[in-house]
Scaffold this active site. Structure first.
Site, PDB file in Angstrom:
ATOM      1  N   PRO A   1      11.770 -17.526 106.147  1.00  0.00           N
ATOM      2  CA  PRO A   1      11.638 -15.930 106.560  1.00  0.00           C
ATOM      3  C   PRO A   1      10.412 -15.874 107.372  1.00  0.00           C
ATOM      4  O   PRO A   1       9.458 -16.098 106.886  1.00  0.00           O
ATOM      5  CB  PRO A   1      11.836 -15.455 105.107  1.00  0.00           C
ATOM      6  N   ASN A   2      10.678 -14.940 108.076  1.00  0.00           N
ATOM      7  CA  ASN A   2       9.694 -13.960 108.970  1.00  0.00           C
ATOM      8  C   ASN A   2       8.608 -14.972 109.904  1.00  0.00           C
ATOM      9  O   ASN A   2       7.773 -14.536 110.547  1.00  0.00           O
ATOM     10  CB  ASN A   2       8.783 -13.431 107.976  1.00  0.00           C
TER      11      ASN A   2
ATOM     12  N   ARG B   1       3.079 -11.478 114.175  1.00  0.00           N
ATOM     13  CA  ARG B   1       2.887 -11.186 112.610  1.00  0.00           C
ATOM     14  C   ARG B   1       1.413 -11.643 112.297  1.00  0.00           C
ATOM     15  O   ARG B   1       1.072 -12.618 112.325  1.00  0.00           O
ATOM     16  CB  ARG B   1       4.181 -12.070 112.014  1.00  0.00           C
TER      17      ARG B   1
ATOM     18  N   TYR C   1      -1.933 -15.874 110.668  1.00  0.00           N
ATOM     19  CA  TYR C   1      -0.925 -17.121 111.346  1.00  0.00           C
ATOM     20  C   TYR C   1      -1.121 -17.551 112.508  1.00  0.00           C
ATOM     21  O   TYR C   1      -0.360 -18.350 113.176  1.00  0.00           O
ATOM     22  CB  TYR C   1       0.653 -16.573 111.175  1.00  0.00           C
TER      23      TYR C   1
ATOM     24  N   ASN D   1       8.486 -25.431 106.738  1.00  0.00           N
ATOM     25  CA  ASN D   1       7.546 -24.216 106.109  1.00  0.00           C
ATOM     26  C   ASN D   1       8.657 -23.251 105.707  1.00  0.00           C
ATOM     27  O   ASN D   1       9.317 -22.582 106.352  1.00  0.00           O
ATOM     28  CB  ASN D   1       6.887 -23.644 107.449  1.00  0.00           C
TER      29      ASN D   1
ATOM     30  N   ALA E   1       7.804 -17.558 102.271  1.00  0.00           N
ATOM     31  CA  ALA E   1       7.543 -17.034 100.693  1.00  0.00           C
ATOM     32  C   ALA E   1       8.555 -17.646  99.858  1.00  0.00           C
ATOM     33  O   ALA E   1       8.316 -17.524  98.676  1.00  0.00           O
ATOM     34  CB  ALA E   1       7.841 -15.709 100.965  1.00  0.00           C
TER      35      ALA E   1
ATOM     36  N   GLU F   1       6.058 -30.137 103.237  1.00  0.00           N
ATOM     37  CA  GLU F   1       5.964 -28.762 103.553  1.00  0.00           C
ATOM     38  C   GLU F   1       4.361 -28.409 104.020  1.00  0.00           C
ATOM     39  O   GLU F   1       3.544 -29.040 103.846  1.00  0.00           O
ATOM     40  CB  GLU F   1       5.589 -28.198 101.658  1.00  0.00           C
TER      41      GLU F   1
ATOM     42  N   HIS G   1       2.110 -25.152 105.711  1.00  0.00           N
ATOM     43  CA  HIS G   1       1.933 -23.559 105.593  1.00  0.00           C
ATOM     44  C   HIS G   1       0.798 -23.452 106.864  1.00  0.00           C
ATOM     45  O   HIS G   1      -0.378 -24.131 106.897  1.00  0.00           O
ATOM     46  CB  HIS G   1       1.342 -23.233 104.273  1.00  0.00           C
TER      47      HIS G   1
ATOM     48  N   ARG H   1      -5.679 -17.352  99.286  1.00  0.00           N
ATOM     49  CA  ARG H   1      -5.076 -15.744  99.453  1.00  0.00           C
ATOM     50  C   ARG H   1      -4.887 -15.293  98.135  1.00  0.00           C
ATOM     51  O   ARG H   1      -5.356 -15.585  97.034  1.00  0.00           O
ATOM     52  CB  ARG H   1      -3.816 -16.080 100.363  1.00  0.00           C
TER      53      ARG H   1
HETATM   54  C1  DQA Z   1       3.188 -19.272 104.918  1.00  0.00           C
HETATM   55  C2  DQA Z   1       2.709 -18.813 103.473  1.00  0.00           C
HETATM   56  C3  DQA Z   1       3.573 -17.828 102.660  1.00  0.00           C
HETATM   57  O1  DQA Z   1       2.965 -17.582 101.441  1.00  0.00           O
HETATM   58  C4  DQA Z   1       3.938 -17.010 103.416  1.00  0.00           C
HETATM   59  O2  DQA Z   1       5.026 -16.014 102.660  1.00  0.00           O
HETATM   60  C5  DQA Z   1       4.774 -16.961 104.773  1.00  0.00           C
HETATM   61  C6  DQA Z   1       3.781 -17.990 105.614  1.00  0.00           C
HETATM   62  C7  DQA Z   1       2.309 -19.949 105.788  1.00  0.00           C
HETATM   63  O3  DQA Z   1       2.895 -20.623 106.715  1.00  0.00           O
HETATM   64  O4  DQA Z   1       0.985 -19.790 105.774  1.00  0.00           O
HETATM   65  O5  DQA Z   1       5.681 -16.510 105.253  1.00  0.00           O
HETATM   66  O6  DQA Z   1       4.394 -20.168 104.551  1.00  0.00           O
END
Ligand code: DQA
Length: 145
Positions: free
Chosen positions: A10-11, A18, A23, A74, A77, A98, A100, A107
């Site tokens: 998501p996102n 964003r 990011y 990735n 959340a 995984e 990020h 954070r």
């Molecule tokens: C993320 C870190 C997550 O905590 C966050 O919710 C994201 C992006 C990252 O790539 O740093 O959506 O996965």
């Protein structure tokens, strides 16, 4: 050509606009293109899928079973909440790394825990878009050994 699945939760479709301070300013499309460029000389191609929906990510992991050499994931959340994604990773054969973009450990505390890391082959955090490339190269190296 062998395949790797690049999966984004998501996102992450909003990358580029964003929170660029957190990011980075690269779009998802440009990240996918750079990963493709780095894996191609090794005889690999990238399949990419992004979804804001947990069930669609689970479906895509299940479809990847037996079809890809590995998954760069990735989970956004959902990392911090999803037992269902954890079960899906555990249920399939290809190794999952995984990734990020941000360093989740410096954070908010709710980002410090990953539901998924224990069932992943490895985790890369805080290296920005480079993390996707490093994960892809690790999956390629691993299948050679
Ligand atoms: C993320 C870190 C997550 O905590 C966050 O919710 C994201 C992006 C990252 O790539 O740093 O959506 O996965």
């Amino acid at each position: 050509m062998k395949r790797l699945l690049l999966l984004n939760g998501p996102n992450l479709n909003l990358l580029g606009s964003r929170e660029p301070g957190v990011y980075g300013s690269q779009t998802l499309e440009s990240i996918i293109n750079s990963v493709n460029e780095s894996v191609e000389p090794h005889g690999f191609s990238i399949e990419h899928f992004q979804s804001n929906h947990e069930g669609e990510l689970i479906d895509r992991l299940q479809q990847a079973n037996g079809k890809v050499t590995g998954v760069v994931f990735n989970p956004g959340a959902y990392t911090h909440t999803s037992i269902a994604l954890r079960d899906a990773i555990q249920a399939i054969d290809p190794p999952v790394i995984e990734v990020h973009l941000s360093n989740v450990h410096n954070r908010e505390s709710f980002r410090h825990h990953s539901m998924l890391a224990p069932v992943c082959t490895g985790q890369i955090v805080g290296l920005g878009a480079k993390g996707y490339q490093l994960a892809a190269m690790a999956l390629i190296d691993q299948q050679k050994s």
